[in-house]
Design a protein around this motif. Structure first.
Motif: not given
Length: 271
Positions: A7-27
């Motif tokens: 939408r109104d952003l360019m969102l930065y992300y990273e990935e590591a590993g494989s298997g079931e997805p696990l999303l980490l959300i910071m504070g």
């Protein structure tokens, strides 16, 4: 650089590993670099997705109102972009509020839920603290002065008593090449103040692990205990450490996360 338009952003992300997805959300105020002590252990078993919330790290920081619901929509849009239909979610502090909104509005997109150093709502103590944080970010404190001020709220008594460890923590904070802008911190804090879940957590049916640090003075353990009480399918675990206990004591926190997610890993291998 792994960025995606949201939408109104360019969102930065990273990935590591494989298997079931696990999303980490910071504070509040943090970026994905703060997960450095979790990602290696979790990525041995999962496709770990980390990202910078709006206003943090390498994601855009528009100077207009943010909301917890909006940040949950950002997280969902990232999952869509990555082709992830369903992910386990670990939310830390403000990220725990975002994770709750994600589970409430898109329950089929969330597997298991880990809510770390967070609560069911912002109580009077938390509101007073956040309003003071906002005033301080509006002042003329330097980055170093702010980092030293925040240390008391974030770290365990053991770290604060150890001058060498404390100075190392301050140096690490100041070495971040992507410091958060004042207006972005304020926008995130205002989003927390405006969040009103109105007891909707009783609708969250996901298996949930609520984790808190025994010495957390920023989001005291009573908040996590209350959250575990209102969630229908929650387990509460209290561990050593303060607000950033998972960063200070990954050898204690990571095995708890992994066990809840169904991984039988010895503590020595999970640190």
């Amino acid at each position: 650089m792994p960025t995606v338009p949201i939408r109104d952003l360019m969102l930065y992300y990273e990935e590591a590993g494989s298997g079931e997805p696990l999303l980490l959300i910071m504070g509040l105020g943090g970026d994905l670099q703060a997960w450095a002590n979790q990602v290696p252990a979790l990525a041995r078993h999962f496709r770990v997705i980390t990202f910078d919330n709006r206003g943090a790290g390498r994601t855009s920081a528009p100077d207009r109102p943010y909301s917890i619901e909006q940040m949950a929509a950002d997280a969902l849009a990232l999952l869509d972009r990555l082709g992830v239909d369903r992910a386990h979610v670990l939310g830390f502090s403000m990220g725990g509020y975002i994770a709750q909104e994600l589970a409430l509005h898109h329950p089929k997109r969330v597997g298991k839920l880990i809510l770390l150093a967070t609560g069911a709502e912002i109580d009077g103590f938390g509101r007073n603290v956040l309003r003071n944080f906002i005033d301080i970010r509006r002042s003329n404190l330097s980055r170093e002065q702010f980092a030293r001020f925040m240390a008391t709220w974030l770290y365990s008594p053991e770290l604060l008593d150890d001058e060498r460890r404390l100075e190392r923590a301050i140096a690490n904070a100041l070495a971040n090449p992507y410091p958060q802008k004042d207006h972005a911190f304020i926008r995130q804090a205002e989003a927390i103040l405006a969040w009103n879940p109105a007891g909707r957590q009783k609708e969250i049916q996901h298996p949930t692990l609520v984790v808190c640090g025994k010495d957390d003075i920023l989001v005291p353990p009573r908040n996590s205990r209350r959250l575990a009480e209102v969630l229908p399918n929650a387990t509460l675990v209290e561990l050593p450490g303060a607000h950033v206990g998972c960063m200070e004591y990954p050898e204690l926190y990571n095995p708890v996360f992994l066990e809840f997610l169904g991984v039988a890993a010895p503590a020595a291998a999970a640190s």
